[in-house]
Design an enzyme around this catalytic site. Structure first.
Site, short mmCIF file in Angstrom:
data_model
loop_
_atom_site.label_atom_id
_atom_site.label_comp_id
_atom_site.label_asym_id
_atom_site.label_seq_id
_atom_site.Cartn_x
_atom_site.Cartn_y
_atom_site.Cartn_z
CG MET A 1 21.89 12.40 5.76
SD MET A 1 23.07 13.54 4.99
CE MET A 1 22.31 13.78 3.38
CG PHE B 1 -10.96 -9.39 10.64
CD1 PHE B 1 -9.78 -9.78 11.25
CD2 PHE B 1 -11.05 -9.45 9.26
CE1 PHE B 1 -8.70 -10.23 10.50
CE2 PHE B 1 -9.98 -9.91 8.49
CZ PHE B 1 -8.80 -10.30 9.12
CD GLN B 2 -8.12 -7.07 7.28
OE1 GLN B 2 -8.92 -6.83 6.38
NE2 GLN B 2 -6.93 -7.60 7.06
CE LYS C 1 -17.36 -6.69 1.92
NZ LYS C 1 -16.73 -7.98 2.34
CD GLU D 1 -1.66 -2.35 1.78
OE1 GLU D 1 -2.53 -3.24 1.88
OE2 GLU D 1 -0.47 -2.51 2.15
#
Length: 576
Positions: A487, A128-129, A178, A66
């Protein structure tokens, strides 16, 4: 209502075209001119992905993470000036976007981020999620929507694009449960936009611009600091005309590179932490500082109470009123779209009395150029960047990751066009460069796109080579491999008395074999002769190519201004 009227109403309902929330979402994106979306599916966005199956007009690129999706959307937006779009599912899908949202927010990049969420019936139950992504990202989005009724989607999509792309640009989040994405509603176009309290582009006050012109006429040592706002407002031509008319030298910040051509006789280079001697000394000795689309970032100003000590006037042109006086006390504030402000200013502009000043800054530029100790036995990273510049003639779109290679690119690649440098400025996000190059290439299919990375950052995004291979996205991937977190090493060397801690990248993969595993040609160079040969081969090869340049671990980026010191306290390295 009589029977005939009832029958008419029923017939109208039967003829009404119905669509799901997902279908309306895709339709809205297409109506906004979206030609590619980057994303990664999951359970709570499956209705949206199902709607894509029969929508041939909708183009989607499946990234491998993602974060790759949002960085690609970011690179697309920065390089094209359009709004970038990405999609992710709820929970971990949404939270994986957070770094990319912050990256875009701090650099004022217009994105519309679409996330799924659990159904409204179970929201707030730790389903869930489930993740409250709206709350998590409140401080790093320009605006957020939680859609509770699909009927609102056409309006919300239309508003989101308007908000993202007007005023000070930035990311806008649309979170869709959803059940809302599956809700059937009458298909309808978006209504005209009216957002109470939101005014995209503030009205410019001509009186402040008039005052600026008066001060320029009095100034003898003026300097312009041009930032990313010049690029984002498409004001490069106006800035060039303004500098020519007023005879004021220009320093361009990291995000401003390309907004003023490097070949222009008034260009001083980049100011700040790793800026040029000419730019930093000009700021420290100037009597007028004019910031144009630059927010006086701490990497530009360094120690605030020692910034521009000779300045009688500080002037600031910016679209965001919140930036005026935030870091540096401002005497003249020209709030508005930079292009519009400069267009008006150019009708009044007169030359400043700066001829002796111009001679002074040009002498500094001549006496203290950017340079490095070249070698016939080792391959220096600065040579690699110069070679890439010479072979592309400054016409490529260059993306970088974050680190030493980013600064060498800013110093030694001479940018001459706006939107030709894509890099993470405010957040300094490692893993950004390569996915951003993919987005830039999708948005600019006819342009050469070169992704310059360190060996550290490349390993944060290497999985996206899969989509380059599958879709034959012809990005030329450069890995500057110094086998260390460069760096961090440089700061530990200079500020921590060489107490090196956790910087050794030994055990990194063979980047050539890794590229080949993804079906991409891999090339390697250890010296100048090999570098010239393999880079030419990469440019002549259709499709994506990875080129690894092995450079010395010890090489540092100079000049450098240490934290807590002023711009005139520069460390010049071997050329002290």
């Amino acid at each position: 209502m009589d029977k005939s009227s009832t029958l008419t109403s029923e017939l109208q309902q039967q003829n009404q075209k119905w669509a799901t929330g997902s279908e309306m979402l895709l339709s809205g994106l297409l109506m906004e001119g979206v030609d590619c979306v980057f994303g990664y599916p999951g359970g709570n966005v499956l209705n949206i992905y199902d709607a894509m199956v029969h929508n041939r007009d909708f183009k989607h690129i499946l990234t491998r993470h993602e974060q790759g999706a949002i960085h690609a959307a970011d690179g697309y937006a920065r390089s094209t000036g359009k709004v970038g779009v990405c999609i992710a599912t709820s929970g971990p899908g949404a939270t994986n976007l957070v770094t990319g949202i912050a990256t875009a927010y701090y650099d004022s990049v217009p994105l519309v981020i679409i996330t799924g969420n659990v159904s409204t019936a179970v929201m707030g139950t730790d389903a869930f999620q489930e993740a409250d992504i709206v709350s998590m990202t409140m401080s790093i989005t320009k605006h957020s929507y939680l859609v509770r009724d699909a009927k609102e989607l056409p309006r919300i999509v239309h508003e989101a694009f308007h908000i993202a792309s007007t005023g000070r640009k930035g990311p806008v989040l649309i979170d869709i449960p959803k059940d809302v994405s599956n809700q059937k509603i009458p298909a309808q176009p978006a209504s005209p936009i009216h957002i109470r309290g939101y005014h995209g582009n503030p009205t410019t006050n001509p009186a402040e611009i008039d005052r600026l012109i008066e001060v320029i006429a009095q100034a003898q040592k003026p300097v312009i600091i041009a930032g990313g706002g010049v690029v984002y407002s498409n004001a490069s031509e106006e800035l060039i005309a303004f500098a020519n008319k007023t005879n004021i030298p220009v320093a361009t910040t990291l995000l401003g590179l390309g907004g003023f051509p490097s070949a222009h006789h008034l260009w001083l280079g980049m100011p700040g932490h790793h800026g040029t001697y000419a730019a930093n000394m000009a700021i420290q000795n100037a009597d007028l500082i004019l910031s144009v689309g630059s927010r006086f970032d701490d990497r530009v100003t360094m120690k605030l109470d020692g910034f521009a000590p000779q300045a009688k006037w500080i002037a600031h042109i910016d679209i965001d009123p919140a930036e005026i006086g935030k870091n540096i006390k401002t005497d003249i504030a020209c709030i508005g779209d930079i292009k519009a402000v400069l267009q008006y200013a150019n009708t009044l502009a007169v030359a400043s009395d700066s001829s002796s000043w111009i001679a002074e800054v040009k002498q500094n530029k001549r006496l203290y150029p950017l340079k490095y100790n070249d070698s016939d036995t080792e391959l220096k990273p600065q040579f690699v960047i110069e070679m890439i510049h010479e072979t592309t003639q400054g016409n490529a779109i260059i993306t970088t990751d974050v680190g030493q290679h980013q600064m060498w690119t800013a110093q030694f690649y001479k940018f001459k066009h706006p939107r030709s440098l894509i890099t993470s400025g405010g957040l300094g996000t490692m893993g950004f460069g390569f996915p951003a190059a993919i987005g830039a290439q999708i948005g600019n299919p006819e342009r050469l796109v070169v992704s310059i990375n360190g060996d550290g950052g490349m390993q944060m995004c290497a999985q996206e080579m899969a989509i380059c291979s599958i879709n034959q996205i012809p990005v030329k991937i450069v890995v500057i491999n110094n086998q260390v977190l460069g760096m961090v090493k440089q700061q530990q060397e200079l500020m921590y008395e060489r107490r090196y801690s956790q910087i050794d990248l030994a055990g990194s993969p063979d980047f050539i074999k890794l590229a080949e595993a993804y079906g991409i040609k891999g090339l390697r160079a250890n010296n100048k002769e090999e570098a010239i040969r393999v880079w030419e081969e990469a440019l002549q090869t259709p499709g994506p190519v990875l080129v690894e340049f092995v450079v010395p671990t010890e090489e540092n980026v100079y000049p450098m201004v240490l934290a807590g010191t002023t711009l005139d306290q520069m460390i010049m390295g071997d050329f002290e």
